[in-house]
Design an enzyme around this catalytic site. Sequence first.
Site, PDB file in Angstrom:
ATOM      1  N   LYS A   1       0.828  -1.212   0.000  1.00  0.00           N
ATOM      2  CA  LYS A   1       0.000   0.000   0.000  1.00  0.00           C
ATOM      3  C   LYS A   1       0.859   1.257   0.000  1.00  0.00           C
ATOM      4  O   LYS A   1       0.667   2.170  -0.817  1.00  0.00           O
ATOM      5  CB  LYS A   1      -0.916   0.013   1.233  1.00  0.00           C
ATOM      6  CG  LYS A   1      -1.708   1.310   1.405  1.00  0.00           C
ATOM      7  CD  LYS A   1      -2.493   1.333   2.693  1.00  0.00           C
ATOM      8  CE  LYS A   1      -1.691   1.841   3.861  1.00  0.00           C
ATOM      9  NZ  LYS A   1      -1.886   3.280   4.140  1.00  0.00           N
ATOM     10  N   ASN A   2       1.823   1.321   0.917  1.00  0.00           N
ATOM     11  CA  ASN A   2       2.623   2.536   1.054  1.00  0.00           C
ATOM     12  C   ASN A   2       3.483   2.792  -0.174  1.00  0.00           C
ATOM     13  O   ASN A   2       3.771   3.946  -0.506  1.00  0.00           O
ATOM     14  CB  ASN A   2       3.493   2.463   2.308  1.00  0.00           C
ATOM     15  CG  ASN A   2       2.667   2.583   3.584  1.00  0.00           C
ATOM     16  OD1 ASN A   2       1.540   3.077   3.556  1.00  0.00           O
ATOM     17  ND2 ASN A   2       3.224   2.136   4.697  1.00  0.00           N
TER      18      ASN A   2
ATOM     19  N   CYS B   1      -5.029   9.013   9.621  1.00  0.00           N
ATOM     20  CA  CYS B   1      -5.169   8.392  10.937  1.00  0.00           C
ATOM     21  C   CYS B   1      -4.839   9.369  12.057  1.00  0.00           C
ATOM     22  O   CYS B   1      -3.953  10.215  11.924  1.00  0.00           O
ATOM     23  CB  CYS B   1      -4.232   7.185  11.048  1.00  0.00           C
ATOM     24  SG  CYS B   1      -4.740   5.755  10.085  1.00  0.00           S
TER      25      CYS B   1
ATOM     26  N   ARG C   1       2.024  14.418  13.059  1.00  0.00           N
ATOM     27  CA  ARG C   1       2.504  14.069  11.727  1.00  0.00           C
ATOM     28  C   ARG C   1       2.535  15.299  10.815  1.00  0.00           C
ATOM     29  O   ARG C   1       1.899  15.334   9.771  1.00  0.00           O
ATOM     30  CB  ARG C   1       1.633  12.958  11.119  1.00  0.00           C
ATOM     31  CG  ARG C   1       1.539  11.735  11.980  1.00  0.00           C
ATOM     32  CD  ARG C   1       0.609  10.679  11.422  1.00  0.00           C
ATOM     33  NE  ARG C   1       1.207   9.973  10.311  1.00  0.00           N
ATOM     34  CZ  ARG C   1       0.599   8.981   9.655  1.00  0.00           C
ATOM     35  NH1 ARG C   1      -0.614   8.612   9.998  1.00  0.00           N
ATOM     36  NH2 ARG C   1       1.202   8.366   8.663  1.00  0.00           N
TER      37      ARG C   1
ATOM     38  N   ASP D   1       4.721   0.712  12.106  1.00  0.00           N
ATOM     39  CA  ASP D   1       3.473   0.168  11.575  1.00  0.00           C
ATOM     40  C   ASP D   1       3.219  -1.285  12.000  1.00  0.00           C
ATOM     41  O   ASP D   1       2.180  -1.848  11.669  1.00  0.00           O
ATOM     42  CB  ASP D   1       3.467   0.244  10.042  1.00  0.00           C
ATOM     43  CG  ASP D   1       3.062   1.619   9.543  1.00  0.00           C
ATOM     44  OD1 ASP D   1       2.653   2.452  10.365  1.00  0.00           O
ATOM     45  OD2 ASP D   1       3.152   1.864   8.324  1.00  0.00           O
TER      46      ASP D   1
ATOM     47  N   ARG E   1      -8.560   0.267   4.673  1.00  0.00           N
ATOM     48  CA  ARG E   1      -7.604   1.174   4.049  1.00  0.00           C
ATOM     49  C   ARG E   1      -6.273   0.481   3.789  1.00  0.00           C
ATOM     50  O   ARG E   1      -5.521   0.904   2.906  1.00  0.00           O
ATOM     51  CB  ARG E   1      -7.364   2.397   4.940  1.00  0.00           C
ATOM     52  CG  ARG E   1      -8.540   3.368   5.024  1.00  0.00           C
ATOM     53  CD  ARG E   1      -8.184   4.573   5.880  1.00  0.00           C
ATOM     54  NE  ARG E   1      -6.905   5.119   5.484  1.00  0.00           N
ATOM     55  CZ  ARG E   1      -5.949   5.487   6.326  1.00  0.00           C
ATOM     56  NH1 ARG E   1      -6.130   5.376   7.629  1.00  0.00           N
ATOM     57  NH2 ARG E   1      -4.811   5.972   5.882  1.00  0.00           N
TER      58      ARG E   1
END
Length: 421
Positions: free
Chosen positions: A22-23, A118, A123, A308, A400
């Site tokens: 995903k990233n 999120c 961040r 993560d 997600r």
Amino acid sequence: MDRIAVRGGTPLKGEIAISGAKNACLTLMPAALLTDEPLTLTNTPRLADIKTMSELLESLGCEVAPLQDRRVLAIGTERISNHTAHYDIVRKMRASILVLGPMLAREGEAIVSLPGGCAIGARPVDLHLKAMEALGAVLELEDGYVHASAPNGLTGAVVDLPFASVGATENALMAATLAKGESVIRNAAREPEIVDLANCLIAMGAKIEGAGSSEIRIQGVPRLHGATHRVIADRIEAGTYMIAAAITNGDIVLTGVTRDLVGAFADKLEEAGVLVEDVEHGVRVRRAGEHLKPVHIETEPFPGFPTDLQAQMMALLTLAEGDSEIEEKIFENRFMHVPELSRMGAHIEVHGGAAMIHGPAHLTGAPVMATDLRASVSLVLAGLAAEGETIVNRVYHLDRGYERVEEKLSACGANIRRLSE
């Protein structure tokens, strides 16, 4: 709103295919803004965030064509028709900020809403903005939007990052490919997703050296062309299912991934009493013995232990024989899953950025609430080991980042199902 029901107690056995990262995919997709020729991405995951990024790119003038059951994305940006990334899309996902660098580099103009995503800490995007300023962009903040301009194009420069930010490295890397002259990104992030992006950009004609190290050098070129690129395997998904094997005392082979992609994480798993071995086409994971051992973990930028996977590892350590400690050094607000794990019988104390996990706990099923993407899957993992049924609410977070999580776990024997309202 969908929920996930999990009934624990079954050791998981079988094989799970790991999806594209995903990233990585969320970074590769904005790279299509750098060229007027098509960029084709293969091995793309079918996730809510990928759909959101597609919507954002389409709003800017891209044509995004999902092919082969959405495993392939063909993205064409013959012309950028809109230079504003609007709040109503950007608020859904922090990765939206990654359109800033490519649009600035190609068009000399970008207006991007400050992002959402999120709720795991501030961040801030200040490092992204400082990187663009270093490359010659003029920035203004107005009504929650970043107005960036470089009417004469970006100019190669030294980008010194005070922190090895993955997103800022990615934005600077993409922007520098079309800047005039040489750019150097110092204290660059070293994640595999950075290397994957660099490899894609090189296939598009960029001149990049040093990706995967703390210093990346980019020689700007006048234009990039189209390319076809395969998205790397998702190391976070792989790590999550490795924990699924360990937490249920199961035996799972994960295909499409190698141990070196999850190195520091695999080392900690083995320290906790879990066997991780390379096999043909993947990695096999099972416990070394009946009991798990306590460990000390500090989350760090790659190649350290990934933040993560912190929540998932915490779920596993609730079963360890003794006291474990996790120090979260990346995000300041990433222990929101602790109260939910405690509802299931976990014994966890949080002191600032550190959590002490007292094991072994006897986990029991309970209704719990997902607070963010990785926290949501940690509750699913805990449910796999708990006595009775666990209901995980607000699983839109889960969708997600995890593709068909119920199907993949069910295929290995898990008693898990989705409950739709």
